[in-house]
Motif scaffolding. Structure first.
Motif, short mmCIF file in Angstrom:
data_model
loop_
_atom_site.label_atom_id
_atom_site.label_comp_id
_atom_site.label_asym_id
_atom_site.label_seq_id
_atom_site.Cartn_x
_atom_site.Cartn_y
_atom_site.Cartn_z
N LEU A 94 0.82 -1.21 0.00
CA LEU A 94 0.00 0.00 0.00
C LEU A 94 0.85 1.26 0.00
CD1 LEU A 94 -2.65 -1.10 2.67
CD2 LEU A 94 -2.76 -1.36 0.18
N TYR A 95 1.91 1.28 0.82
CA TYR A 95 2.78 2.46 0.95
C TYR A 95 4.23 2.00 0.93
CZ TYR A 95 -1.40 4.92 2.70
OH TYR A 95 -2.64 5.48 2.85
N ASN A 178 1.99 -3.23 3.86
CA ASN A 178 1.14 -4.12 3.07
C ASN A 178 -0.25 -4.24 3.69
OD1 ASN A 178 3.37 -4.67 1.39
ND2 ASN A 178 4.06 -6.32 2.76
N ALA A 179 -1.22 -4.67 2.86
CA ALA A 179 -2.59 -4.87 3.32
C ALA A 179 -2.67 -6.13 4.18
CB ALA A 179 -3.54 -4.98 2.14
N PRO A 180 -3.24 -6.05 5.40
CA PRO A 180 -3.33 -7.23 6.25
C PRO A 180 -4.47 -8.17 5.88
CG PRO A 180 -4.19 -5.32 7.40
CD PRO A 180 -3.66 -4.82 6.09
N ILE A 181 -5.53 -7.64 5.21
CA ILE A 181 -6.70 -8.45 4.86
C ILE A 181 -7.17 -8.08 3.46
CG2 ILE A 181 -7.50 -8.70 7.25
CD1 ILE A 181 -9.60 -6.52 6.62
N ASN A 182 -8.04 -8.94 2.91
CA ASN A 182 -8.74 -8.59 1.67
C ASN A 182 -9.88 -7.64 1.99
OD1 ASN A 182 -7.09 -10.46 0.36
ND2 ASN A 182 -8.59 -12.11 0.53
N GLY A 183 -10.15 -6.72 1.09
CA GLY A 183 -11.27 -5.82 1.33
C GLY A 183 -11.19 -4.57 0.49
N ILE A 184 -12.05 -3.62 0.85
CA ILE A 184 -12.10 -2.33 0.16
C ILE A 184 -11.40 -1.30 1.03
CG2 ILE A 184 -13.61 -0.52 -0.75
CD1 ILE A 184 -15.70 -2.67 -1.27
N ILE A 185 -10.45 -0.60 0.44
CA ILE A 185 -9.69 0.39 1.19
C ILE A 185 -10.30 1.77 1.00
CG2 ILE A 185 -8.04 0.85 -0.67
CD1 ILE A 185 -5.86 0.98 1.56
N GLY A 186 -10.34 2.54 2.07
CA GLY A 186 -10.92 3.88 2.02
C GLY A 186 -9.90 4.92 1.61
N ARG A 187 -10.17 6.14 2.00
CA ARG A 187 -9.27 7.23 1.62
C ARG A 187 -7.97 7.16 2.42
NH1 ARG A 187 -9.39 11.63 5.20
NH2 ARG A 187 -10.89 11.42 6.90
N SER A 188 -6.93 7.70 1.83
CA SER A 188 -5.63 7.76 2.49
C SER A 188 -5.55 9.01 3.35
CB SER A 188 -4.51 7.77 1.44
OG SER A 188 -3.25 7.90 2.06
N ASN A 189 -5.18 8.84 4.62
CA ASN A 189 -5.08 9.97 5.54
C ASN A 189 -3.74 10.69 5.44
OD1 ASN A 189 -7.67 9.53 6.68
ND2 ASN A 189 -6.83 7.88 7.94
N PHE A 190 -2.79 10.12 4.69
CA PHE A 190 -1.47 10.74 4.55
C PHE A 190 -1.07 10.70 3.08
CE2 PHE A 190 -1.73 9.40 8.91
CZ PHE A 190 -1.07 10.38 9.63
N THR A 191 -0.31 11.69 2.68
CA THR A 191 0.17 11.76 1.30
C THR A 191 1.68 11.58 1.27
OG1 THR A 191 0.45 14.17 1.44
CG2 THR A 191 -1.70 13.34 0.68
N GLU A 192 2.22 11.47 0.06
CA GLU A 192 3.66 11.34 -0.09
C GLU A 192 4.35 12.57 0.52
OE1 GLU A 192 1.66 9.14 -3.44
OE2 GLU A 192 1.42 11.05 -2.40
N GLY A 193 5.46 12.31 1.20
CA GLY A 193 6.21 13.37 1.86
C GLY A 193 5.86 13.56 3.32
N ALA A 194 4.80 12.90 3.78
CA ALA A 194 4.40 13.04 5.19
C ALA A 194 5.29 12.18 6.07
CB ALA A 194 2.94 12.64 5.37
#
Length: 395
Positions: A94-95, A178-194
């Motif tokens: 994911l990141y 990495n993603a711990p489970i299968n599912g639908i991911i919501g919005r990201s609370n942090f952006t690149e550079g944070a």
């Protein structure tokens, strides 16, 4: 004289005929008046039929699994590898956190392991050589003990260095979030550079698994125990897992196409309200159900093979609050019955006793009649609202 004797019988016959005609007219008028007094009422002819028993309860949907993604190491976010709102799989990256310092830690750990292994090799050779010399009494016991202690210490240092290298390698792996489970991911609370920190309070993102999905239902503890006993006795329909089947009605009144099952393991009693939180599980392959939706859960409790349903408008209450019904008997007169109701099913009552198959229950014009009064029964057209079982209700 003879004419007078003939006139007298004729006059008497005329009087008798007049009296008979008058009596017949009075009888006909009485019958007409009685017929006019018969009030017209609307009736429903009751019929026994199989009656499915259902309990409808309010509920809300909740995700089957929820994972809050948090960093396990600190650093600067370099990249985001997912689209917000997309479906992700367990293990998918994911990141990416800046791995530079962690790469340096891994390199330092490898050097420490190499140094420890070299020292261990030197002390091991000395230990083995002193062991042979001790047999020949070429060295003292103290010298051998010192060599053995130095060897064991070097061995321990080598194990510490390996553990530190393993820690550095794990931290380096944690820079890939990495993603711990299968599912639908919501919005990201942090952006690149944070800058993110290990085990921070705010998650980077939240993943929810929605297939299957849970529906949390509130039910009274009394009704819950009764339902559980009926399942154990086989009176309530259960699936192959031994759980009651549940249907779902959505907010717009639409029927959900998939059946669920009631799980009794997910319960908790509310001490204030005396209700139990039941949990039903539904398949959600198309993603129609989303967390937080208000729904109506319909629990299938079984079927009464010869049930008798009566429209609620035909069941009244006496001064003591007991349910009564007015029916038209075979003589065309009103008859009052005391009845017992088992439960409400939609806008009808399931009758336990007091009424039977074929009874003509008065549902219209009840206020105009009283027991014993003659009435004219006309079948009432109540429309589709009284057909079938209607919407199930909890009793």
């Amino acid at each position: 004289m003879q004419q007078r004797s003939l006139i007298a019988p004729l006059f008497a016959l005329s009087l008798v005929s007049t009296a008979l005609l008058s009596a017949c007219g009075t009888a006909e008028q009485g019958a007409q008046q009685q017929q006019q007094q018969a009030v017209e009422v609307g009736v429903v002819t009751l019929k026994t039929q199989p009656v499915p028993l259902r309990t409808e309860l309010p509920g809300r949907t909740t995700a089957y699994r929820i994972a809050e993604v948090r960093p396990q190491v600190s650093g600067i976010l370099l990249e985001r590898h997912f689209e917000e709102g997309a479906t992700v799989e367990a293990g998918q990256q994911l990141y990416q956190i800046d791995p530079a310092t962690y790469d340096a830690d891994v390199a330092s750990g490898k050097a420490a392991v190499a140094s420890a292994e070299a020292s261990l090799k030197s002390t091991e050779n000395t230990y083995k050589r002193y062991k042979n010399l001790l047999k020949d009494k070429a060295i003292s016991q103290q010298e051998f003990d010192n060599a053995e202690a130095t060897y064991l210490e070097a061995k321990a240092q080598q194990q510490v260095a390996q553990a530190q290298l393993k820690t550095a390698q794990i931290n380096r792996e944690f820079t890939e979030v990495n993603a711990p489970i299968n599912g639908i991911i919501g919005r990201s609370n942090f952006t690149e550079g944070a800058l993110v920190t290990a085990s921070q309070a705010q998650p980077l993102a939240v993943i929810q698994q929605l297939d299957p999905i849970y529906v949390d239902i509130n039910q009274s503890s009394k009704a819950f125990l009764r339902l559980k006993q009926e399942i154990e006795k086989g009176r309530v329909q259960a699936n192959k897992n031994g759980n009651a089947e549940v249907d779902l009605r959505l907010e717009a009144g639409l029927r959900y196409s998939h059946k669920g099952e009631l799980l009794f393991s997910e319960v908790g009693v509310n001490e204030t309200t005396g209700t139990i939180l039941l949990r039903a599980r539904f398949p959600n392959p198309d993603g129609d159900l989303l967390p937080g939706m208000f729904v109506r859960a319909i629990v299938n409790e079984g079927t009464v093979p010869n049930g008798l349903l009566a429209p609620q408008q035909g069941i009244q209450r006496d001064v003591r609050g007991r349910p009564i019904a007015l029916v038209v008997n075979g003589e065309g007169k009103v008859e009052q019955r005391q009845v017992e109701t088992a439960r409400a099913i939609g806008n009808q009552w399931l009758i336990s006793s007091g009424l039977q198959d074929g009874d003509k229950l008065i549902v219209e014009g009840i206020q105009k009649v009283r027991p014993g009064a003659p009435v004219k029964a006309v079948e009432a057209d109540l429309g589709n609202s009284q057909q079938g079982n209607g919407s199930p209700q909890q009793q």
